[in-house]
Design a protein around this motif. Sequence first.
Motif, mmCIF file in Angstrom:
data_model
loop_
_atom_site.group_PDB
_atom_site.id
_atom_site.type_symbol
_atom_site.label_atom_id
_atom_site.label_comp_id
_atom_site.label_asym_id
_atom_site.label_seq_id
_atom_site.Cartn_x
_atom_site.Cartn_y
_atom_site.Cartn_z
ATOM 1 N N GLY A 116 0.970 -1.183 -0.042
ATOM 2 C CA GLY A 116 -0.114 -0.024 0.115
ATOM 3 C C GLY A 116 0.828 1.458 -0.062
ATOM 4 O O GLY A 116 2.087 1.306 0.496
ATOM 5 N N GLY A 117 0.216 2.366 -0.439
ATOM 6 C CA GLY A 117 0.932 3.548 -0.360
ATOM 7 C C GLY A 117 0.906 4.302 0.938
ATOM 8 O O GLY A 117 0.730 5.617 0.714
ATOM 9 N N TYR A 118 1.859 3.596 1.881
ATOM 10 C CA TYR A 118 1.790 4.295 3.235
ATOM 11 C C TYR A 118 3.328 4.487 3.673
ATOM 12 O O TYR A 118 3.504 4.489 4.929
ATOM 13 N N GLY A 119 4.277 4.641 2.616
ATOM 14 C CA GLY A 119 5.483 4.728 3.152
ATOM 15 C C GLY A 119 6.524 3.502 3.725
ATOM 16 O O GLY A 119 5.900 2.429 3.910
ATOM 17 N N TRP A 120 7.766 3.553 3.555
ATOM 18 C CA TRP A 120 8.446 2.436 3.849
ATOM 19 C C TRP A 120 8.760 2.376 5.136
ATOM 20 O O TRP A 120 9.701 2.921 5.878
ATOM 21 N N GLN A 121 7.971 1.750 6.017
ATOM 22 C CA GLN A 121 7.938 1.362 7.577
ATOM 23 C C GLN A 121 7.660 0.231 8.055
ATOM 24 O O GLN A 121 7.159 -0.623 7.471
ATOM 25 N N ARG A 122 8.166 -0.073 9.423
ATOM 26 C CA ARG A 122 7.546 -1.083 9.929
ATOM 27 C C ARG A 122 6.337 -1.464 10.459
ATOM 28 O O ARG A 122 5.705 -2.689 10.152
ATOM 29 N N TYR A 123 5.551 -0.424 10.767
ATOM 30 C CA TYR A 123 4.355 -0.519 11.293
ATOM 31 C C TYR A 123 3.468 0.785 10.532
ATOM 32 O O TYR A 123 4.006 1.734 10.276
ATOM 33 N N SER A 124 2.115 0.387 10.469
ATOM 34 C CA SER A 124 1.075 1.288 9.919
ATOM 35 C C SER A 124 -0.305 0.871 10.232
ATOM 36 O O SER A 124 -0.631 -0.250 10.050
ATOM 37 N N VAL A 170 -3.786 1.236 9.234
ATOM 38 C CA VAL A 170 -4.571 1.807 8.035
ATOM 39 C C VAL A 170 -5.794 0.664 7.820
ATOM 40 O O VAL A 170 -5.879 -0.386 8.358
ATOM 41 N N LYS A 171 -6.781 1.196 6.989
ATOM 42 C CA LYS A 171 -7.873 0.347 6.674
ATOM 43 C C LYS A 171 -7.576 -0.695 5.559
ATOM 44 O O LYS A 171 -6.763 -0.520 4.816
ATOM 45 N N ALA A 172 -8.093 -1.931 5.978
ATOM 46 C CA ALA A 172 -7.858 -3.018 5.051
ATOM 47 C C ALA A 172 -8.142 -2.767 3.689
ATOM 48 O O ALA A 172 -7.394 -3.257 2.712
ATOM 49 N N ALA A 173 -9.239 -1.949 3.414
ATOM 50 C CA ALA A 173 -9.558 -1.672 1.974
ATOM 51 C C ALA A 173 -8.444 -0.609 1.286
ATOM 52 O O ALA A 173 -8.487 -0.837 -0.145
ATOM 53 N N GLY A 174 -7.626 -0.180 1.983
ATOM 54 C CA GLY A 174 -6.293 0.529 1.236
ATOM 55 C C GLY A 174 -5.280 -0.191 0.903
ATOM 56 O O GLY A 174 -4.233 0.167 0.687
ATOM 57 N N LEU A 175 -5.207 -1.490 1.197
ATOM 58 C CA LEU A 175 -4.148 -2.474 0.996
ATOM 59 C C LEU A 175 -4.412 -3.650 -0.073
ATOM 60 O O LEU A 175 -5.501 -4.008 -0.193
ATOM 61 N N ILE A 176 -3.367 -4.064 -0.555
ATOM 62 C CA ILE A 176 -3.473 -5.125 -1.700
ATOM 63 C C ILE A 176 -2.658 -6.581 -1.113
ATOM 64 O O ILE A 176 -1.541 -6.140 -0.509
ATOM 65 N N LYS A 177 -3.293 -7.559 -1.003
ATOM 66 C CA LYS A 177 -2.567 -8.795 -0.486
ATOM 67 C C LYS A 177 -1.427 -9.147 -1.712
ATOM 68 O O LYS A 177 -1.791 -9.051 -2.718
ATOM 69 N N VAL A 178 -0.254 -9.588 -1.153
ATOM 70 C CA VAL A 178 0.510 -9.967 -2.247
ATOM 71 C C VAL A 178 1.114 -11.349 -1.791
ATOM 72 O O VAL A 178 1.190 -11.640 -0.497
ATOM 73 N N ASP A 179 1.433 -12.022 -2.717
ATOM 74 C CA ASP A 179 1.863 -13.571 -2.543
ATOM 75 C C ASP A 179 3.318 -13.688 -2.899
ATOM 76 O O ASP A 179 3.930 -13.713 -4.110
ATOM 77 N N PRO A 180 4.241 -13.926 -1.679
ATOM 78 C CA PRO A 180 5.779 -14.011 -2.034
ATOM 79 C C PRO A 180 6.045 -15.280 -2.737
ATOM 80 O O PRO A 180 7.248 -15.366 -3.270
ATOM 81 N N LYS A 181 5.133 -16.301 -2.927
ATOM 82 C CA LYS A 181 5.133 -17.434 -3.603
ATOM 83 C C LYS A 181 5.189 -17.094 -5.365
ATOM 84 O O LYS A 181 5.869 -17.748 -6.138
#
Length: 213
Positions: free
Chosen positions: A4-12, A14-25
């Motif tokens: 998601g567009g929320y910065g390069w950081q360890r914690y954030s 935010v609402k789940a709707a603003g994120l995209i699931k990614v698959d490391p596989k």
Amino acid sequence: MVAGGYGWQRYSCVKAAGLIKVDPKEAPLSANLGVLGMPGLTAWVGLEDIGMPKAGETMVVSAASGAVGQVVGQIGKIRGCKVIGIAGGAKKCQYVTEELGFDACIDHRGDLNAQLDAACPEGIDVYWENVGGPVQAAIFPRLRDFARMVMCGVISQYNTVEGADSFGGAPGPISAPWCASGCGSRASSSATRAGRATPSSARKCWAGWRMAG
């Protein structure tokens, strides 16, 4: 794992709707910041919906070594285009041709007009605009009839001060020389809003006409 567009950081938080699931596989996680992320989506939509590259056409990509430009050029090659990149410096140009597979790469720090003439003798069908300024000015008179330009960015103009720029004082932040008579064609150019001219005089048109604001 999410992106998601929320910065390069360890914690954030935010609402789940603003994120995209990614698959490391599926691919390395870093790919979600590049070809599978915003740069890749920008390249795909811009080129496929606006650029509409066709096999055999000549395509030029400015800022070709950048995150978006490098994807644009590779899609162009897949579509069967002759792809010419524009970048700054020998190392970037080498990367564009040897690693990314572009047909050629022009160093904008050299003689841009001469290099474009050599690489695109028949003109340009698709231009991916990332930089504006002198590069854009050199491209315009080389666009063929029915050419498509994808305006992705104008890096050279982002910090332009009102009333002063690299074109000698054209007003406003968007300062590339422009002719309203349809000068995208190498064979159609004029320093006024009407009229025709020969290809040899096209550059004079772009150098002599300024946006009014």
